[in-house]
Design a protein around this motif. Structure first.
Motif, PDB file in Angstrom:
ATOM      1  N   MET A 131       0.846  -1.190   0.000  1.00 30.31           N
ATOM      2  CA  MET A 131       0.000   0.000   0.000  1.00 30.31           C
ATOM      3  C   MET A 131       0.885   1.244   0.000  1.00 30.31           C
ATOM      4  SD  MET A 131      -3.161   0.776   2.558  1.00 30.31           S
ATOM      5  CE  MET A 131      -3.836  -0.802   2.079  1.00 30.31           C
ATOM      6  N   SER A 132       0.677   2.132  -0.950  1.00 33.53           N
ATOM      7  CA  SER A 132       1.565   3.272  -1.147  1.00 33.53           C
ATOM      8  C   SER A 132       1.193   4.440  -0.257  1.00 33.53           C
ATOM      9  CB  SER A 132       1.506   3.695  -2.608  1.00 33.53           C
ATOM     10  OG  SER A 132       2.224   4.890  -2.805  1.00 33.53           O
ATOM     11  N   LEU A 133       2.223   5.195   0.148  1.00 37.19           N
ATOM     12  CA  LEU A 133       2.021   6.421   0.915  1.00 37.19           C
ATOM     13  C   LEU A 133       2.091   7.650   0.009  1.00 37.19           C
ATOM     14  CD1 LEU A 133       4.316   5.646   3.989  1.00 37.19           C
ATOM     15  CD2 LEU A 133       1.842   5.429   3.873  1.00 37.19           C
ATOM     16  N   PRO A 155      -4.121   3.902   9.980  1.00 36.90           N
ATOM     17  CA  PRO A 155      -4.343   3.015   8.832  1.00 36.90           C
ATOM     18  C   PRO A 155      -5.569   3.384   8.004  1.00 36.90           C
ATOM     19  CG  PRO A 155      -3.724   1.725  10.742  1.00 36.90           C
ATOM     20  CD  PRO A 155      -3.931   3.135  11.232  1.00 36.90           C
ATOM     21  N   LEU A 204      -5.193   5.115   4.683  1.00 37.80           N
ATOM     22  CA  LEU A 204      -4.618   4.374   3.559  1.00 37.80           C
ATOM     23  C   LEU A 204      -5.588   3.367   2.951  1.00 37.80           C
ATOM     24  CD1 LEU A 204      -1.107   3.653   5.116  1.00 37.80           C
ATOM     25  CD2 LEU A 204      -1.845   5.627   3.770  1.00 37.80           C
ATOM     26  N   PRO A 264      -5.896   3.915  -1.295  1.00 38.05           N
ATOM     27  CA  PRO A 264      -4.580   4.463  -1.652  1.00 38.05           C
ATOM     28  C   PRO A 264      -4.563   5.240  -2.957  1.00 38.05           C
ATOM     29  CG  PRO A 264      -4.647   2.083  -1.980  1.00 38.05           C
ATOM     30  CD  PRO A 264      -5.897   2.444  -1.256  1.00 38.05           C
ATOM     31  N   SER A 274       4.247   4.159   8.029  1.00 44.29           N
ATOM     32  CA  SER A 274       5.130   3.260   7.286  1.00 44.29           C
ATOM     33  C   SER A 274       4.914   1.810   7.702  1.00 44.29           C
ATOM     34  CB  SER A 274       6.591   3.654   7.488  1.00 44.29           C
ATOM     35  OG  SER A 274       7.055   3.317   8.794  1.00 44.29           O
ATOM     36  N   CYS A 289       2.085   0.579   8.543  1.00 36.81           N
ATOM     37  CA  CYS A 289       0.836   0.134   7.921  1.00 36.81           C
ATOM     38  C   CYS A 289       1.101  -0.512   6.569  1.00 36.81           C
ATOM     39  CB  CYS A 289      -0.120   1.305   7.716  1.00 36.81           C
ATOM     40  SG  CYS A 289      -0.675   2.118   9.218  1.00 36.81           S
ATOM     41  N   THR A 290       2.039   0.010   5.831  1.00 35.06           N
ATOM     42  CA  THR A 290       2.306  -0.499   4.482  1.00 35.06           C
ATOM     43  C   THR A 290       2.947  -1.872   4.516  1.00 35.06           C
ATOM     44  OG1 THR A 290       4.518   0.470   4.341  1.00 35.06           O
ATOM     45  CG2 THR A 290       2.658   1.857   3.682  1.00 35.06           C
ATOM     46  N   GLN A 291       3.415  -2.301   5.665  1.00 32.48           N
ATOM     47  CA  GLN A 291       4.041  -3.611   5.790  1.00 32.48           C
ATOM     48  C   GLN A 291       3.087  -4.659   6.315  1.00 32.48           C
ATOM     49  OE1 GLN A 291       7.720  -3.216   8.014  1.00 32.48           O
ATOM     50  NE2 GLN A 291       8.126  -1.206   7.105  1.00 32.48           N
ATOM     51  N   LYS A 336      -5.320  -4.566   3.595  1.00 32.04           N
ATOM     52  CA  LYS A 336      -6.050  -4.560   2.336  1.00 32.04           C
ATOM     53  C   LYS A 336      -7.455  -5.108   2.488  1.00 32.04           C
ATOM     54  CE  LYS A 336      -1.841  -5.026  -0.418  1.00 32.04           C
ATOM     55  NZ  LYS A 336      -1.115  -5.852  -1.384  1.00 32.04           N
TER      56      LYS A 336
END
Length: 246
Positions: free
Chosen positions: A1-3, A100, A103, A106, A158, A160-162, A167
């Motif tokens: 998921m991109s920031l 989160p 995001l 996204p 950051s 959250c994207t991991q 999703k």
């Protein structure tokens, strides 16, 4: 998921060193979209650029706007940071659990809003956000430096994207904030016309309405439906007045 689409919005930042430090920490955690609302210093000053080290491009590409609504234009989600205990029904949340949410879509712009170094965000400015976070600190010293607060939130984002399970969160098609703002303006105009609010009470009463609708996380179609109701009421009032004047 991109920031990439997430905006870090600073309202009236006064310290160039803070701006430089924020640019640096944004790059550390993969954020690049910096928006400055009415900055009270030169973001391109030598101090700011030196503090940014290898993140000077974030400052150079930062967008400066005069007002917070302009900074949020096009955004569908916005969270504001605050250290104050509020009397509103909307709760203060922990960044780890609340951020989160920014995001979940996204592909659409979202914003994380930070206030002034000395006094944070005003009540009016907080009204533009849908949720509010407070960073837990020791009761012995609760005040955080602006750059430190941004760093903590950037770190949490950051992380959250991991987490691939993010999703699976609900993909709600939220209305852009400027679309919702148009509804608020139309609602206030109508309420003034019918005498439900008066000029000296409109701001406080509309703040309550904003809180109610912000908690509802309105979809675009729902906003258009609400605006349609207001338009029908305005039409009925006009026809009633025209009939009485016959």
């Amino acid at each position: 998921m991109s920031l990439a689409g997430l905006r870090i919005v600073l309202v009236e930042p006064a310290g160039p060193i803070n701006i430089g430090a924020i640019a640096r920490v944004m790059k550390n955690f993969g954020l690049y979209n910096l928006v400055l609302v009415n900055p009270q210093c030169d973001p391109l000053s030598t101090e700011a650029l030196m503090m940014a080290v290898h993140a000077q491009e974030i400052i150079e590409s930062a967008v400066s706007v005069p007002t917070l609504p302009e900074a949020l234009h096009g955004c569908v989600r916005a969270i504001a940071t605050t250290g104050r205990v509020r009397s509103w029904e909307t709760p203060l949340e922990n960044p780890r659990t609340a951020l989160p949410w920014l995001l979940e879509e996204p592909e659409k712009p979202a914003a994380l809003i930070f206030g002034r170094e000395d006094r944070g965000l005003s009540n009016e400015e907080l009204n533009y956000a849908q949720r509010f976070v407070a960073i837990p600190t020791s009761p012995d010293y609760v005040a955080l430096n602006l750059a430190t607060a941004v760093a903590i939130c950037c770190y949490e984002l950051s992380q959250c994207t991991q987490q691939p399970d993010i999703k699976t969160l609900t993909q709600t098609e939220l209305a852009p904030l400027d679309v919702v703002e148009g509804y608020y303006q139309q609602l206030e105009s109508l309420l003034l016309k019918i005498g439900y609010v008066y000029p000296h009470t409109a701001a406080s009463r509309m703040a309550k309405f904003r809180q109610i609708y912000n908690r509802a996380h309105l979809k675009t179609g729902e906003v258009y439906m609400l605006r349609g109701i207001l338009q029908q009421v305005e039409w009925a009032l006009k026809n009633q007045r025209d009939g009485e004047n016959l």
